[in-house]
Design a protein around this motif. Structure first.
Motif, short mmCIF file in Angstrom:
data_model
loop_
_atom_site.label_atom_id
_atom_site.label_comp_id
_atom_site.label_asym_id
_atom_site.label_seq_id
_atom_site.Cartn_x
_atom_site.Cartn_y
_atom_site.Cartn_z
N VAL A 198 0.87 -1.17 0.00
CA VAL A 198 0.00 0.00 0.00
C VAL A 198 0.91 1.22 0.00
CG1 VAL A 198 -1.87 1.24 1.14
CG2 VAL A 198 -1.75 -1.25 1.33
N GLY A 199 1.01 1.89 -1.13
CA GLY A 199 1.95 3.00 -1.24
C GLY A 199 3.36 2.52 -1.01
N ASP A 200 4.07 3.16 -0.06
CA ASP A 200 5.44 2.75 0.24
C ASP A 200 5.52 1.79 1.42
OD1 ASP A 200 4.70 4.61 2.10
OD2 ASP A 200 6.40 5.96 1.79
N ILE A 201 4.37 1.27 1.85
CA ILE A 201 4.33 0.27 2.91
C ILE A 201 4.25 -1.12 2.29
CG2 ILE A 201 3.02 -0.66 4.86
CD1 ILE A 201 2.03 2.14 5.43
N VAL A 202 5.13 -2.01 2.71
CA VAL A 202 5.11 -3.40 2.24
C VAL A 202 4.99 -4.31 3.46
CG1 VAL A 202 6.34 -5.23 1.03
CG2 VAL A 202 6.51 -2.86 0.23
N VAL A 203 3.99 -5.18 3.46
CA VAL A 203 3.75 -6.11 4.55
C VAL A 203 3.94 -7.52 4.04
CG1 VAL A 203 2.10 -6.91 6.29
CG2 VAL A 203 2.06 -4.52 5.55
N ASP A 204 4.87 -8.26 4.66
CA ASP A 204 5.13 -9.64 4.28
C ASP A 204 4.66 -10.55 5.42
OD1 ASP A 204 6.13 -12.15 3.66
OD2 ASP A 204 7.93 -11.36 2.72
N LEU B 55 8.94 0.35 5.28
CA LEU B 55 8.37 1.65 4.93
C LEU B 55 9.43 2.39 4.11
CD1 LEU B 55 6.24 3.90 5.15
CD2 LEU B 55 7.29 4.55 7.33
N ALA B 56 9.12 2.63 2.83
CA ALA B 56 10.08 3.24 1.91
C ALA B 56 11.39 2.47 1.91
CB ALA B 56 10.32 4.71 2.30
N GLY B 57 11.28 1.14 2.00
CA GLY B 57 12.45 0.27 1.94
C GLY B 57 13.15 0.05 3.26
N GLY C 178 -14.54 4.37 11.75
CA GLY C 178 -13.37 3.55 12.11
C GLY C 178 -12.12 4.03 11.44
N TYR C 179 -11.38 3.11 10.77
CA TYR C 179 -10.07 3.44 10.20
C TYR C 179 -9.90 2.83 8.82
CZ TYR C 179 -9.08 4.48 15.11
OH TYR C 179 -9.13 4.99 16.37
N LYS C 180 -8.98 3.45 8.03
CA LYS C 180 -8.61 2.88 6.74
C LYS C 180 -7.15 3.20 6.46
CE LYS C 180 -10.14 6.83 3.89
NZ LYS C 180 -10.99 7.24 2.75
N LEU C 181 -6.54 2.36 5.62
CA LEU C 181 -5.15 2.57 5.19
C LEU C 181 -5.18 2.99 3.73
CD1 LEU C 181 -2.20 2.18 6.29
CD2 LEU C 181 -2.21 0.00 5.06
N VAL C 182 -4.48 4.09 3.42
CA VAL C 182 -4.49 4.63 2.03
C VAL C 182 -3.06 4.80 1.55
CG1 VAL C 182 -6.69 5.77 2.42
CG2 VAL C 182 -4.56 7.04 2.75
#
Length: 221
Positions: free
Chosen positions: A133-139, A147-149, A217-221
């Motif tokens: 999601v954008g510059d966030i990568v979740v493995d 975050l941004a690498g 609530g919440y959201k991730l963008v």
């Protein structure tokens, strides 16, 4: 399915019975006899599942669940002589995955443990895809976030929250929906959102990634 299981039971005979049946089913088992030891052992060994007696000296089983659920999503099966509906609901509200009342048949306990382990395995497989999601990568498979690498260190509950939001970016999750991820109260959700923002936002007071949708609530963008 071989798993590492922690059994916390203050009755030595009962503990030995549970240990014997679980080991016969192919699991490795460690037994402790009080709540404090259960917390210490769970944090030290990171078990695949915890079988937890409710009525133990010093720190009871419900308090153990409260403590562990602050930073762990380990599956928990409660053992107790309390069978009233309010007691059962309290156990689930705190984050237990199953509730077995005493006296119980050991083979039924083993079957429930097997079912929970299968469910946890399916959840891990479902969540194995890398999420971006954008510059966030979740493995999820490696339990890593960048975050941004750059790597970001998250607690288990923060990781679980971020993974849920990242799986469906721009979707608004209510606090009630996020409670299904193991949080005990809506206030707990809010606290973990604040902590997560400190790690993924440039200015946590003015978030640009993890947003509040007021009244929902919440959201991730």
């Amino acid at each position: 399915m071989c798993a590492h299981i922690l059994v916390a039971e203050d009755n030595p005979h009962q503990a030995e019975l549970v240990r014997r049946y679980l080991e016969h089913d192919g699991h490795s088992v460690v037994v402790v006899h009080d709540g404090r030891s259960a917390i210490d052992e769970a944090r030290r060994r990171d078990p695949d599942l915890l079988v937890l007696d409710v009525m133990m000296p010093a720190v009871d089983g419900l308090d153990v669940v409260r403590v562990l659920r602050a930073d762990s999503d380990v599956p928990i099966v409660l053992l107790t002589a309390r069978s009233a509906e309010d007691d059962v609901l309290l156990g689930f509200d705190l984050g237990a995955d199953d509730y077995v009342t005493k006296p119980f048949r050991p083979r039924q306990l083993v079957a429930r443990v097997r079912t929970i382990l299968r469910r946890a395995g399916r959840a891990r497989a479902t969540n194995a895809a890398v999420l971006k999601v954008g510059d966030i990568v979740v493995d999820p498979l490696r339990h890593e976030v960048t975050l941004a690498g750059e790597p970001v260190a998250l607690t288990p509950m923060e990781f679980r929250l971020l993974s849920t939001l990242a799986a469906q970016p721009h979707r608004v999750f209510t606090r009630g929906q996020l409670l299904q991820d193991g949080f005990t109260t809506e206030r707990t959700v809010d606290v973990h959102v604040v902590k997560l923002r400190r790690k993924i936002e440039h200015d946590p007071r003015r978030p640009r990634r993890l947003l509040t949708v007021y009244g929902i609530g919440y959201k991730l963008v």
